[in-house]
Design a protein around this motif. Structure first.
Motif, short mmCIF file in Angstrom:
data_model
loop_
_atom_site.label_atom_id
_atom_site.label_comp_id
_atom_site.label_asym_id
_atom_site.label_seq_id
_atom_site.Cartn_x
_atom_site.Cartn_y
_atom_site.Cartn_z
N ALA A 8 0.25 5.42 4.43
CA ALA A 8 -1.11 4.94 4.17
C ALA A 8 -1.09 3.65 3.37
CB ALA A 8 -1.92 6.01 3.44
N GLU A 9 -0.19 3.54 2.41
CA GLU A 9 -0.10 2.31 1.61
C GLU A 9 0.41 1.15 2.47
OE1 GLU A 9 0.65 4.30 -2.80
OE2 GLU A 9 2.35 3.57 -1.64
N LEU A 10 1.37 1.42 3.33
CA LEU A 10 1.87 0.38 4.23
C LEU A 10 0.76 -0.11 5.17
CD1 LEU A 10 5.31 1.95 5.16
CD2 LEU A 10 4.98 -0.18 3.88
N GLU A 11 -0.03 0.81 5.69
CA GLU A 11 -1.13 0.42 6.57
C GLU A 11 -2.19 -0.36 5.81
OE1 GLU A 11 -2.34 4.12 8.31
OE2 GLU A 11 -0.70 4.11 9.78
N ARG A 12 -2.39 -0.02 4.55
CA ARG A 12 -3.33 -0.77 3.72
C ARG A 12 -2.83 -2.19 3.50
NH1 ARG A 12 -8.39 -1.83 2.59
NH2 ARG A 12 -8.81 -2.28 0.38
N ALA A 13 -1.55 -2.34 3.24
CA ALA A 13 -0.97 -3.67 3.06
C ALA A 13 -1.15 -4.50 4.33
CB ALA A 13 0.51 -3.56 2.70
N ALA A 14 -0.96 -3.88 5.48
CA ALA A 14 -1.13 -4.59 6.75
C ALA A 14 -2.59 -4.96 6.96
CB ALA A 14 -0.62 -3.72 7.90
N GLU A 15 -3.49 -4.04 6.65
CA GLU A 15 -4.92 -4.28 6.83
C GLU A 15 -5.40 -5.45 5.99
OE1 GLU A 15 -9.15 -1.96 5.83
OE2 GLU A 15 -7.25 -0.90 5.63
N THR A 70 -9.51 -5.29 -2.59
CA THR A 70 -10.42 -5.29 -1.44
C THR A 70 -10.20 -6.47 -0.52
OG1 THR A 70 -12.10 -6.44 -2.76
CG2 THR A 70 -12.20 -4.02 -2.69
N SER A 71 -9.51 -7.50 -1.01
CA SER A 71 -9.19 -8.64 -0.16
C SER A 71 -7.89 -9.27 -0.65
CB SER A 71 -10.30 -9.69 -0.17
OG SER A 71 -10.50 -10.20 -1.48
N SER A 77 1.60 -0.52 -6.33
CA SER A 77 0.86 0.33 -5.39
C SER A 77 -0.54 0.64 -5.92
CB SER A 77 1.63 1.62 -5.11
OG SER A 77 1.92 2.31 -6.32
N ALA A 78 -0.68 0.74 -7.25
CA ALA A 78 -2.00 0.99 -7.84
C ALA A 78 -2.91 -0.22 -7.63
CB ALA A 78 -1.87 1.30 -9.32
N GLN A 79 -2.38 -1.42 -7.80
CA GLN A 79 -3.17 -2.62 -7.55
C GLN A 79 -3.55 -2.73 -6.07
OE1 GLN A 79 -0.36 -5.46 -9.30
NE2 GLN A 79 -1.99 -6.13 -10.69
N LEU A 80 -2.62 -2.37 -5.20
CA LEU A 80 -2.90 -2.40 -3.76
C LEU A 80 -4.09 -1.50 -3.43
CD1 LEU A 80 -2.09 -3.19 -0.83
CD2 LEU A 80 -0.58 -1.18 -0.85
N ALA A 81 -4.14 -0.32 -4.04
CA ALA A 81 -5.22 0.63 -3.77
C ALA A 81 -6.57 0.09 -4.22
CB ALA A 81 -4.93 1.96 -4.46
N GLU A 82 -6.56 -0.75 -5.27
CA GLU A 82 -7.81 -1.27 -5.82
C GLU A 82 -8.22 -2.60 -5.19
OE1 GLU A 82 -6.81 -1.60 -9.89
OE2 GLU A 82 -6.83 0.58 -10.28
#
Length: 311
Positions: free
Chosen positions: A235-242, A219-220, A212-217
């Motif tokens: 929020a993390e799930l939506e980030r993974a989808a984005e 950018t692509s 999850s920390a790597q996901l937050a950092e």
């Protein structure tokens, strides 16, 4: 103003892994294109109600088991469509074509019809993702014991392995990972490596699993075939989808020995967090293959497990 339309789509599956596609008839939008059966959610209907009704009307079958799965949105020229996908794992009646110009049973890794309707195409890769992910814990049980368990599980049909050994590093981790990758290659099983992209690339693994920390950092999306991430929040799930991740892992659903004292989120909270996402979500946390039905009913793609995954 573009019209917004809610649609329910059915991934009707057979035990051999095949699924049903229909070819759109003349006189409709995108004639000749292939799609998953289904149709518009009418006023007063839930998406589940709609998929049951549509399959009775289009194919003459009665749905007995429908698992909520992915939700995707697509902008066509005529409408902005929200597609609610369900896997229809059990039904009764003989499939008969009432609205399509043709029907075909297909496999996600060797599709021989086309073109696919644009909104339906991205679903094909998600269908290639196995339902059970087994996560290694060699430092807990010993490398020899882990490799033996891996061989037994692969022989019984395991198709997705995550190498996760936070207490191994350097040459020891690479040697172990090389053994796992070799065994997975022998059975055409997928293997992803936790956190270490360079190691995944050196060993020609299928992909990487981000923390999850790597996901937050990030950018692509990393340029590997399969990329997933551990998530704990919406929020993390939506980030993974984005970022276009191929899957996410969400939990813990129940108490686990690796997170002593931490309460699980339970299936109700899991279902709420994972709802309406375009990315497959695997449930984790004190689970095993025996929890697959409960996980699927909560909208999970499947189950990820450490201790509960190995024979």
């Amino acid at each position: 103003m573009v019209k917004r339309v809610a649609v329910s789509a059915a991934v009707i599956t057979r035990p051999d892994g095949s699924f049903l596609l229909g070819q759109r008839a003349e006189g409709t939008f995108y004639p000749g294109y292939w799609e998953f059966p289904g149709g518009k959610v009418e006023a007063g209907e839930t998406p589940h109600d709609a998929v049951v009704r549509e399959l009775a009307e289009e194919l003459g079958i009665a749905v007995q088991k429908a698992y909520p799965w992915l939700t995707r949105e697509h902008r066509y020229e005529h409408a902005h469509v929200k597609l609610n996908f369900f896997e229809i794992a059990q039904w009764s009646g003989d499939v008969k074509d009432h609205v399509h110009s043709a029907l075909a049973w297909q496999f996600a890794d060797r599709l021989d019809v086309g073109p696919m309707l644009p909104a339906n195409g991205p679903i094909l890769k998600a269908l290639r993702l196995p339902r059970l992910m087994a996560i290694t814990h060699a430092t807990e049980i010993g490398i020899a014991a882990q490799l033996k368990a891996l061989e037994a599980s692969l022989a019984e049909g395991l198709k997705l392995v995550q190498i996760r050994e936070p207490e191994l590093s350097g040459a020891a981790l690479e040697a172990f990972a090389r053994e796992v990758v070799a065994r997975c290659r022998d059975t055409s099983s997928m293997v992803v490596i936790n956190r270490d992209r360079a190691l995944a690339e050196r060993l020609n693994a299928d992909g990487i699993h981000l923390s999850s920390a790597q996901l937050a950092e990030t950018t692509s999306r990393p340029a590997l075939e399969w990329v997933g991430a551990s998530c704990h929040t919406r929020a993390e799930l939506e980030r993974a989808a984005e970022l276009g991740m191929d899957y996410a892992v969400l939990g813990p659903v129940t108490k686990t020995t690796s997170h002593a004292g931490q309460e699980g989120i339970g299936w109700s909270t899991f279902a709420e967090l994972a709802r309406d996402l375009p990315v497959p979500v695997l449930a984790i946390g004190g689970l095993s293959a025996a929890d697959m039905h409960a996980a699927r009913m909560a909208g999970a793609h499947g189950v990820a497990a450490i201790r509960g995954a190995w024979l």
